[in-house]
Write an enzyme that holds these catalytic residues in place. Sequence first.
Site, PDB file in Angstrom:
ATOM      1  NE  ARG A 235      -3.357  -0.133   0.279  1.00 15.87           N
ATOM      2  CZ  ARG A 235      -4.778   0.146  -0.414  1.00 15.87           C
ATOM      3  NH1 ARG A 235      -4.794  -1.482  -1.234  1.00 15.87           N
ATOM      4  NH2 ARG A 235      -5.453   0.256  -0.778  1.00 15.87           N
ATOM      5  CD  GLU A 264      -1.787   4.298  -6.363  1.00 16.79           C
ATOM      6  OE1 GLU A 264      -3.030   3.838  -6.368  1.00 16.79           O
ATOM      7  OE2 GLU A 264      -0.612   3.383  -5.492  1.00 16.79           O
ATOM      8  CG  HIS A 282      -1.463  -0.089  -7.075  1.00 16.82           C
ATOM      9  ND1 HIS A 282      -2.346   0.927  -6.255  1.00 16.82           N
ATOM     10  CD2 HIS A 282      -2.087  -0.892  -6.290  1.00 16.82           C
ATOM     11  CE1 HIS A 282      -2.621   0.176  -5.085  1.00 16.82           C
ATOM     12  NE2 HIS A 282      -3.123  -1.316  -5.562  1.00 16.82           N
TER      13      HIS A 282
END
Length: 528
Positions: A235, A264, A282
């Site tokens: 994370r 993000e 990601h």
Amino acid sequence: MSVKKIIICDAIHEKGFQFLEKESDVEVINAAALPKDELLKVIADADIAITRSPTAVDSKFLEAAKNLKALVRAGVGVDNVDLDGCSKRGIIAMNVPTANTLAAVELTMAHMLSCARSFTNANNHLKIERVWKREKWYGIELYGKKLGVIGFGNIGSRVSVRAKAFGMDVVTYDPYIEPSKATDLGVTYTENFDDILGCDFITIHTPKNKETVGIISHDEVAKMKDGVRLINCARGSLYDETALYDGLKSGKIAFAGIDVFSYEPATDHPLLDLENICVTPHLGANTVESQEKIALQAAECALYAARGVSYPNALNLPIKTEDLPQDIVPYMELMQKMAYFAAQVNRAQIKSIRIKTEGEVSQYAKSMLTFAVVGALKDSVGDKINYVNATYVAQEKNIDISFEEIPHSSSYHNKATVTLTTQKGVTTIAGTVFEEVEQRIVNINGFGFDFKPKGKMIVFKNKDVPGAIAGIATLLAKRNINIADFRLGRGKDDDAMAVILVDEAIDKQTLNELNTLDSCLWVSYAIL
């Protein structure tokens, strides 16, 4: 049979839709393509919602979802879910934490190898700049290096196993596991975080919370070896990004592999300007297999919730499952499923619900009893039963509830048993969990089995005579009912019991016909 509405708010793999659409007791509403303001207009009648990152489960969403009983976040992170708001409205929130495990593990290994050999830079140097300069890209070997793993759950433990296959010396820090979980895999367990900071490589695999945000910051980087290599595929914000930048810029950190960022999309992040970092947008769950698993597991959670069977990976129960050891939560869910199963097999007024827990799970027997009561009373009480009022409802109905704790188990490392006594008789079902998540029912009324508690099941007790199985199969074939699995348990008194997993729903007429077979002693039908 009431039909529950399941609304899918964001795009999931088509296999998730296919799984739900074949079930006759749910109606699937595909709202993935709707603008979010339109979604709020159609969600009012939904019983269950499946969401992903694009849908903010905020106050507007919750106010619009007036009939919502449960929410499934199809993925791990629940940053976009107002858990407190869900709790206040009695909505059980779930996630799907293990579907992308292997994808995240393998991406971590890819970043680890890139940190060692600068693959991305070497690729760009040759492919984009068209420069052949081997001497620029000297790396290091993983063999013999020490890897520090922060967090030893599903992902961290599997990364460790793979790192050991490369010949790395692995040490882990995780204050929430039994040390034996690591040492049994040949991994060194430490309670001293500085032991992690002294490693050649460090990778983190923890949830994002108050304890873990910024767990690696300037002070921790200062204590690290010169030339350390850091990986984060978990994370954003677990590593302080300013400290990470400064460490990479100075050379204290030789290389980093980063898949996640504090904010993000991170298309204008200072870390992208550095040469000694490999970045991905990601991609932890971005495999075909992972997306299929996420969709199927989310759909399965939604179906369980719609039927009131269980609430896998619930995040906001009065019993805080997130605070329990990772290997205990599946037993909570299994206990509720077994009690629900028993109540369907033994349909009559319930007199008592008793559970027995054996092994390490025995210390959680009281909590597991609550799950058993919810499962057993779901059919008769419906949506009025929940984890908060379960014991009170049982008392109002004069149902005797109790639990027994046995610290050691003779047959399995851990075992859970529920016994349901009704006006018709007694039904006892026992189960266990293999490899932390694989739930199995292993015994029904003294008959040994091994099957997953899921699907449409006929439970058939019969005389152990030739032709019994053939009679069942022939009758079901005549009614165009496909047998998906057939499990048989034999007793000591010339009788047997079969658990038959079928693809189609079984009606009363079919049960009546099965009951007329010469070999039949009794037959029941259950859905899990």
